[in-house]
Design a protein around this motif. Structure first.
Motif, short mmCIF file in Angstrom:
data_model
loop_
_atom_site.label_atom_id
_atom_site.label_comp_id
_atom_site.label_asym_id
_atom_site.label_seq_id
_atom_site.Cartn_x
_atom_site.Cartn_y
_atom_site.Cartn_z
N ASP A 42 15.48 33.53 17.89
CA ASP A 42 16.16 32.85 18.75
C ASP A 42 16.54 33.02 20.20
O ASP A 42 16.39 32.68 21.25
N SER A 43 17.03 34.72 20.23
CA SER A 43 17.33 35.11 21.37
C SER A 43 16.13 35.31 22.35
O SER A 43 16.26 35.10 23.60
N ILE A 44 14.88 35.43 21.95
CA ILE A 44 13.75 35.55 22.50
C ILE A 44 13.59 34.16 23.17
O ILE A 44 12.99 33.90 24.34
N ASN A 45 13.32 33.02 22.35
CA ASN A 45 13.11 31.76 22.59
C ASN A 45 13.89 31.57 23.75
O ASN A 45 13.72 30.54 24.78
N ASP A 46 15.42 31.91 23.41
CA ASP A 46 16.58 31.33 24.73
C ASP A 46 16.15 32.09 26.05
O ASP A 46 16.31 31.19 27.08
N PHE A 47 15.62 33.12 25.90
CA PHE A 47 15.40 33.98 27.21
C PHE A 47 14.07 33.22 27.88
O PHE A 47 14.17 33.13 29.09
N PHE A 48 13.17 32.84 27.22
CA PHE A 48 12.04 32.42 27.88
C PHE A 48 12.26 31.03 28.25
O PHE A 48 11.86 30.66 29.45
N SER A 49 13.12 30.35 27.57
CA SER A 49 13.57 28.87 27.93
C SER A 49 14.61 28.81 29.25
O SER A 49 14.54 27.81 30.04
N ASN A 50 15.31 29.79 29.08
CA ASN A 50 16.52 29.81 30.09
C ASN A 50 16.56 30.59 31.10
O ASN A 50 17.37 30.68 32.16
N LYS A 51 15.95 32.20 31.24
CA LYS A 51 16.17 33.05 31.87
C LYS A 51 14.93 33.42 32.72
O LYS A 51 14.82 33.88 33.88
#
Length: 188
Positions: free
Chosen positions: A30-39
């Motif tokens: 989840d933390s990597i998916n979040d980085f990719f989609s948001n940062k």
């Protein structure tokens, strides 16, 4: 593999229609998916990181991505006992979608990174490529030439979530295989 996929590597800021494809990407963390989609796009826009996307044109999916930054390590010079600054490129993220798991794309993306960094090295000097590897990924990083910074993950008797790892410039160049800057096909 050649017939199944048609892979294009491109910088995130050149990737059109990113929203839908990026939001559908799922590496299982989840933390990597979040980085990719948001940062990732934001950091690229302010010149603090560079993300390269690998897009499968046949299946219309993002295979994976990597994000790199520059940094410096301060190490103590054993001879002079004076801190010495070493320029490095940091592999902040490397991830592939679960759909492509076990199909060789991790090796493919690392090789593309190594090749790209050999080209970049004509304009940017650095001594090491570093990363913070999740415990579950240390064997993969070892298989592509990385070494643990201080503690070998295989010799730790307690759970550690992440390990600092590196590959020196010379070893990276030796492992890089030539590929055109924008990759059109995955070759097995």
């Amino acid at each position: 593999m050649e017939d199944e996929y048609d892979i294009l590597a491109c910088p995130i800021n050149c990737f059109l229609d990113t929203g839908d494809y990026i939001n559908k990407f799922n590496c299982g963390i989840d933390s990597i998916n979040d980085f990719f989609s948001n940062k990732a796009m934001e950091l690229d826009a302010i010149n603090q990181a560079r993300t390269t996307i690998f897009f499968d044109k046949k299946n219309k999916k993002i295979v994976g991505f990597y994000t790199i930054t520059t940094a410096s390590l301060i190490i103590e010079d054993k001879d002079n006992q004076i801190p010495k600054e070493i320029p490095v490129v940091n592999l902040s993220f490397l991830a592939r979608d679960l759909f492509y798991k076990g199909k060789g794309f991790g090796n493919f993306m690392i090789n593309e990174l190594y090749y790209s960094l050999t080209i970049i090295s004509f304009s940017l000097g650095f001594s090491l490529l570093t990363t913070t590897a999740l415990n579950s990924a240390t064997d993969f990083y070892k298989s592509v030439g990385f070494s643990p910074v201080s503690v070998d993950p295989d010799k730790v008797e307690y759970w550690v979530e992440e390990f600092q790892m590196y590959i020196n410039y010379e070893n990276m160049v030796q492992l890089a295989e030539y590929r055109p800057p924008l990759v059109d096909n995955v070759k097995s």
